[in-house]
Design a protein around this motif. Structure first.
Motif, PDB file in Angstrom:
ATOM      1  N   ASP A 108      12.743  41.748  24.057  1.00 27.14           N
ATOM      2  CA  ASP A 108      11.443  41.104  23.888  1.00 27.14           C
ATOM      3  C   ASP A 108      10.406  42.023  24.541  1.00 27.14           C
ATOM      4  N   MET A 109       9.137  41.643  24.495  1.00 32.34           N
ATOM      5  CA  MET A 109       8.097  42.545  24.975  1.00 32.34           C
ATOM      6  C   MET A 109       8.229  42.860  26.462  1.00 32.34           C
TER       7      MET A 109
ATOM      8  N   MET B  72       3.550  44.314  18.980  1.00 28.01           N
ATOM      9  CA  MET B  72       3.497  45.711  19.426  1.00 28.01           C
ATOM     10  C   MET B  72       2.070  46.129  19.751  1.00 28.01           C
ATOM     11  N   ALA B  73       1.099  45.379  19.228  1.00 25.97           N
ATOM     12  CA  ALA B  73      -0.310  45.663  19.534  1.00 25.97           C
ATOM     13  C   ALA B  73      -0.602  45.525  21.020  1.00 25.97           C
ATOM     14  N   GLY B  74       0.256  44.817  21.752  1.00 25.14           N
ATOM     15  CA  GLY B  74       0.078  44.658  23.191  1.00 25.14           C
ATOM     16  C   GLY B  74       0.460  45.875  24.004  1.00 25.14           C
ATOM     17  N   LEU B  75       1.003  46.885  23.353  1.00 21.95           N
ATOM     18  CA  LEU B  75       1.360  48.128  24.030  1.00 21.95           C
ATOM     19  C   LEU B  75       0.207  49.118  23.962  1.00 21.95           C
TER      20      LEU B  75
ATOM     21  N   ARG C 252       3.054  52.843  21.730  1.00 23.06           N
ATOM     22  CA  ARG C 252       3.322  52.583  20.315  1.00 23.06           C
ATOM     23  C   ARG C 252       3.723  53.865  19.589  1.00 23.06           C
ATOM     24  N   ASN C 253       3.069  54.983  19.911  1.00 22.10           N
ATOM     25  CA  ASN C 253       3.432  56.255  19.295  1.00 22.10           C
ATOM     26  C   ASN C 253       4.836  56.699  19.698  1.00 22.10           C
ATOM     27  N   PHE C 254       5.293  56.243  20.854  1.00 26.26           N
ATOM     28  CA  PHE C 254       6.617  56.561  21.371  1.00 26.26           C
ATOM     29  C   PHE C 254       7.705  55.733  20.675  1.00 26.26           C
ATOM     30  N   SER C 255       7.301  54.727  19.922  1.00 26.52           N
ATOM     31  CA  SER C 255       8.228  53.789  19.279  1.00 26.52           C
ATOM     32  C   SER C 255       8.378  54.133  17.798  1.00 26.52           C
TER      33      SER C 255
ATOM     34  N   PRO D 298      -3.972  48.119  14.892  1.00 29.25           N
ATOM     35  CA  PRO D 298      -3.385  49.279  15.572  1.00 29.25           C
ATOM     36  C   PRO D 298      -1.957  49.527  15.090  1.00 29.25           C
ATOM     37  N   ARG D 299      -1.664  50.740  14.705  1.00 28.98           N
ATOM     38  CA  ARG D 299      -0.339  51.052  14.171  1.00 28.98           C
ATOM     39  C   ARG D 299       0.740  50.729  15.217  1.00 28.98           C
ATOM     40  N   PRO D 300       1.740  49.918  14.822  1.00 33.00           N
ATOM     41  CA  PRO D 300       2.756  49.527  15.797  1.00 33.00           C
ATOM     42  C   PRO D 300       3.737  50.638  16.141  1.00 33.00           C
TER      43      PRO D 300
END
Length: 356
Positions: A196-197, A227-230, A235-238, A257-259
């Motif tokens: 989870d987050m 994922m917008a909460g990151l 997010r780029n790392f995911s 925002p791109r997840p």
């Protein structure tokens, strides 16, 4: 050149090394094989490996649709007309992408053989060689380190570690592995939707010094919006995996925002080479890096994925180790791996040789 016969077969391919991920343990891989025989003696081969937990398709459903649709759609057709039927398959086999992938691969293999060229040269070669990761399932720390030593001893320089069952243990395993292996060995991890987050943020914080490449599919597909909460860097790392099946999914994942900062394309999720390259083109236009991944698959579909990967400018990573732990296969050749680096052969089509 006409397709005179379509043959569908089903094989249970045992694994030499069972492995565990966040939601399952695997001991074998059931694959479907398609043979397209022509009136000139050429034979195209394709293979599909359904992943029911990912695409909601069973091996039975894939076998059924192939037996019902493949002969109906392709027997008696000229090869040129048969290739145009790929679009028809997108409708007829939409619910069974692994079955569609098997037909797609067989047709592309046949096309390459008809032109007497490796498929990658027909698609447009961009890459000639690239290292693949090799996967270590969820297991004890000592077992993981021993397997890492085995793989690095065989020349692999990228390890993919399965995580997602216990975040504290995951942090310990990854950090211990980083200290244990050479600094020039890269580590990437795959949570298979296991966090989870809060757990994901804890994992990122706990492994910040481990110099990881990326994290695949940290959250369940239903939580993609969160994922917008990151941060943008997080997010780029995911990397998107289970939430990316087809071109429509790729477009959806581009909304800001791109997840995710990168995409994992698997032929078994999207339906084969044609749609895989379509996703890769979408990614390229938007600055998204691509990894070509796999299930537990025959060398047939691994070779097909490698041809697609080497024909895409968006390709940044390979994770095409899915045939390495098969106790047996229906083919050999297709590609070579030396010290973890994959190269295609110069054989026509996808390059595999059917074993008799």
């Amino acid at each position: 050149m006409k397709i005179k016969k379509v043959t569908i077969s089903r094989e249970n391919l045992e694994l030499t090394r069972p492995y565990t991920i966040a939601y399952d343990t695997f001991t074998h891989a059931e694959n479907l094989f398609v043979l397209l025989e022509t009136d000139t003696g050429l034979v195209g081969i394709g293979a599909g490996s359904p992943a029911e937990d990912v695409t909601n398709e069973s091996i039975d459903a894939c076998e059924k649709v192939l037996k019902e649709q493949a002969c109906l759609l392709f027997e008696g057709l000229d090869l040129v007309d048969a290739v145009s039927r790929l679009k028809t398959m997108e409708t007829k086999m939409a619910a069974t992408p692994a079955a569609m992938a098997a037909m797609d691969i067989a047709l592309y293999d046949l096309m390459g053989k008809a032109l007497d060229r490796p498929l990658v040269e027909i698609l447009g070669r961009v890459h000639t060689a690239m290292p693949t990761s090799i996967t270590i399932g969820i297991k004890s720390l000592d077992e993981m380190l021993a397997e890492a030593d085995e793989y690095t001893g065989r020349g692999f320089r990228i390890l993919k570690i399965k995580i997602g069952m216990d975040v504290d243990q995951d942090i310990e395993r990854v950090c211990r592995l980083r200290v244990h292996i050479s600094k020039d060995v890269r580590i990437r991890v795959d949570a298979n939707q296991g966090y989870d987050m809060d757990q994901y943020k804890k994992f990122l914080a706990g492994t910040s010094e481990a110099n990881l490449e990326f994290v695949e599919q940290p959250l369940h597909v239903d939580q993609t919006a969160s994922m917008a909460g990151l941060s943008e860097d997080e997010r780029n790392f995911s990397m998107a995996d289970e939430c990316l099946h087809n071109p429509a999914d790729a477009y959806a994942l581009l909304h800001p925002p791109r997840p995710f900062g990168s995409f994992n394309i698997k032929l078994m999720k999207c339906g084969g080479i044609a749609l895989g390259l379509e996703i890769a083109q979408i990614a390229r236009r938007c600055g998204i890096g691509v990894m070509w991944g796999c299930m537990d698959e025959s060398r047939v579909s691994i070779a097909a994925a490698l041809h697609a990967a080497f024909a895409s400018p968006a390709t940044r990573y390979l994770d095409l180790d899915g045939s390495l732990d098969l106790a047996r296969d229906m083919v050999d050749e297709g590609f070579v791996i030396e010290n973890g680096v994959m190269r295609l052969t110069d054989r026509s089509g996808i390059g595999v040789r059917i074993l008799h």
